[in-house]
Design a protein around this motif. Structure first.
Motif, PDB file in Angstrom:
ATOM      1  N   CYS A  62       0.828  -1.209   0.000  1.00  0.00           N
ATOM      2  CA  CYS A  62       0.000   0.000   0.000  1.00  0.00           C
ATOM      3  C   CYS A  62       0.864   1.261   0.000  1.00  0.00           C
ATOM      4  N   ARG A  64      -0.163   3.941   1.429  1.00  0.00           N
ATOM      5  CA  ARG A  64      -0.473   4.672   2.662  1.00  0.00           C
ATOM      6  C   ARG A  64       0.111   3.894   3.848  1.00  0.00           C
ATOM      7  N   ASN A  65      -0.059   4.463   5.035  1.00  0.00           N
ATOM      8  CA  ASN A  65       0.523   3.822   6.221  1.00  0.00           C
ATOM      9  C   ASN A  65      -0.363   4.003   7.438  1.00  0.00           C
ATOM     10  N   CYS A  66      -1.578   3.459   7.352  1.00  0.00           N
ATOM     11  CA  CYS A  66      -2.511   3.588   8.469  1.00  0.00           C
ATOM     12  C   CYS A  66      -1.948   2.837   9.677  1.00  0.00           C
ATOM     13  N   PHE A  68      -3.195   1.194  12.006  1.00  0.00           N
ATOM     14  CA  PHE A  68      -3.899   0.019  12.549  1.00  0.00           C
ATOM     15  C   PHE A  68      -3.776  -1.176  11.606  1.00  0.00           C
ATOM     16  N   CYS A  69      -3.075  -0.978  10.500  1.00  0.00           N
ATOM     17  CA  CYS A  69      -3.140  -1.958   9.423  1.00  0.00           C
ATOM     18  C   CYS A  69      -1.812  -2.690   9.206  1.00  0.00           C
ATOM     19  N   VAL A  71      -0.912  -4.448   6.583  1.00  0.00           N
ATOM     20  CA  VAL A  71      -0.536  -4.629   5.175  1.00  0.00           C
ATOM     21  C   VAL A  71       0.827  -3.969   4.912  1.00  0.00           C
ATOM     22  N   HIS A  73       3.708  -1.660   3.387  1.00  0.00           N
ATOM     23  CA  HIS A  73       3.666  -0.291   2.855  1.00  0.00           C
ATOM     24  C   HIS A  73       4.917  -0.067   2.018  1.00  0.00           C
ATOM     25  N   VAL A 104      -5.481  -2.459  -1.588  1.00  0.00           N
ATOM     26  CA  VAL A 104      -4.694  -1.469  -0.863  1.00  0.00           C
ATOM     27  C   VAL A 104      -4.940  -0.135  -1.561  1.00  0.00           C
ATOM     28  N   THR A 105      -4.403   0.948  -1.029  1.00  0.00           N
ATOM     29  CA  THR A 105      -4.533   2.246  -1.707  1.00  0.00           C
ATOM     30  C   THR A 105      -3.361   2.420  -2.663  1.00  0.00           C
TER      31      THR A 105
HETATM   32  S1  SF4 Z   1      -4.427  -1.092   3.025  1.00  0.00           S
HETATM   33 FE1  SF4 Z   1      -5.966   0.438   3.544  1.00  0.00          FE
HETATM   34  S2  SF4 Z   1      -6.010   0.404   5.759  1.00  0.00           S
HETATM   35 FE2  SF4 Z   1      -4.102  -0.565   5.151  1.00  0.00          FE
HETATM   36  S3  SF4 Z   1      -2.571   1.089   5.117  1.00  0.00           S
HETATM   37 FE3  SF4 Z   1      -3.407   0.935   3.077  1.00  0.00          FE
HETATM   38  S4  SF4 Z   1      -5.061   2.437   3.052  1.00  0.00           S
HETATM   39 FE4  SF4 Z   1      -4.578   2.042   5.153  1.00  0.00          FE
END
Ligand code: SF4
Length: 285
Positions: A62, A64-66, A68-69, A71, A73, A104-105
């Motif tokens: 992804c 992004r770097n939320c 709580f996630c 996945v 990055h 993912v984003t």
């Molecule tokens: S997969 Fe979604 S929730 Fe996880 S970091 Fe990327 S945008 Fe955020």
């Protein structure tokens, strides 16, 4: 902060039936990702056993770097042009009645991956016309043309998660915007002649108050959401945000009743509820 002990009601539904194992090996064989496996979802066994899975398209990295996630990055690989067909094949081979597509984003792609989403929906339709489809999309940076592209493929359910209350966005979802997410849901709800059901989801246990949850539910209704999922945040990795508290099953029941009282017609609320948990139930109503 001392590590909070898991309460007794947080236990995985890991019913690893032969169907679940068949699904897992098929996914591996077709080199397909599921968010179930990537996010270590506690319901995987149960969902796989019921023949539902949430396919993760556009790779497992992804932009992004939320906080709580779990996945990965970083810099993703280019989309695999054959992935939509492979998802269609898997849905056909498994005879799925309900398939969820998420990703993912991909801020690195001009349309955020919208074209790939639409191709995947159409590939499933072609491979298994009776399968109902939910798309759970990123925010495409609020690009109406991209969101329209996905809606034109007419998924039965259009989902976009707000994940948490606006006050916590800088901490929990840096890179996302609460008002932008609401406007995406509103856009989907008003999309021309669309019968698509609009859905969102969020977690609790990150420090939000009950008043903030109430306001969030009202905002979602006002944005045209008809279905909502409410689940307990569980820290998937030690370097991610700690759980601020565990809600009891009774509190989830209260939130469920509050949401129904606000006019949602499908509410999944519980400690282990995730965005796609019992997703097909929206059609059993
Ligand atoms: S997969 Fe979604 S929730 Fe996880 S970091 Fe990327 S945008 Fe955020």
């Amino acid at each position: 902060m001392a590590k909070k002990r898991l309460p007794p009601w947080i236990k995985s539904n890991s019913l690893w039936s032969p169907e679940a194992n068949e699904l897992r090996s098929l996914l591996k064989g077709l080199s397909l990702h599921t968010v179930c496996q990537e996010a270590r979802c506690p319901n995987m066994g149960e969902c796989f056993s019921r023949g539902t899975a949430t396919f993760l398209i556009l790779g497992d990295t992804c932009t992004r770097n939320c906080r709580f996630c779990a996945v990965n990055h970083g810099s993703p690989l280019p989309p695999d042009p054959f992935e939509p067909q492979r998802v269609g094949q898997a849905v056909k081979k498994l005879g799925l009645k309900f398939a969820v597509i998420t990703s993912v984003t991909r801020d690195d792609l001009t349309d955020g991956g919208a074209h790939h989403f639409a191709k995947t929906v159409l590939a499933i339709r072609e491979a298994n016309p009776v399968c109902l489809i939910e798309v759970l999309v990123p925010d495409f940076q609020g690009d109406a043309k991209a969101i329209g592209k996905v809606l034109e493929s007419s998924p039965e359910v259009f989902g976009h998660n707000v994940e948490t209350v606006p006050r916590l966005y800088p901490l929990v979802r840096p890179g996302a915007d609460y008002q932008r997410s609401l406007s995406i849901l509103k856009f989907a709800g008003n999309f021309s002649n669309s019968k698509t059901i609009v859905k969102s989801g969020f977690m609790v246990g990150l420090g939000e108050t009950r008043e903030e949850i109430r306001q969030l539910l009202e905002d979602l209704r006002e944005a045209g959401c008809k279905a909502v999922t409410i689940g307990q945040y569980l820290r998937p990795r030690i370097d991610l945000l700690p759980v601020s508290r565990y809600y009891t099953p009774e509190e989830f029941q209260e939130l469920k009743e509050e949401a129904y009282a606000l006019g949602f017609f499908n509410v999944e609320s519980g400690p282990l509820v995730r965005s796609s948990y019992h997703a097909e139930r929206v059609f059993q109503k």
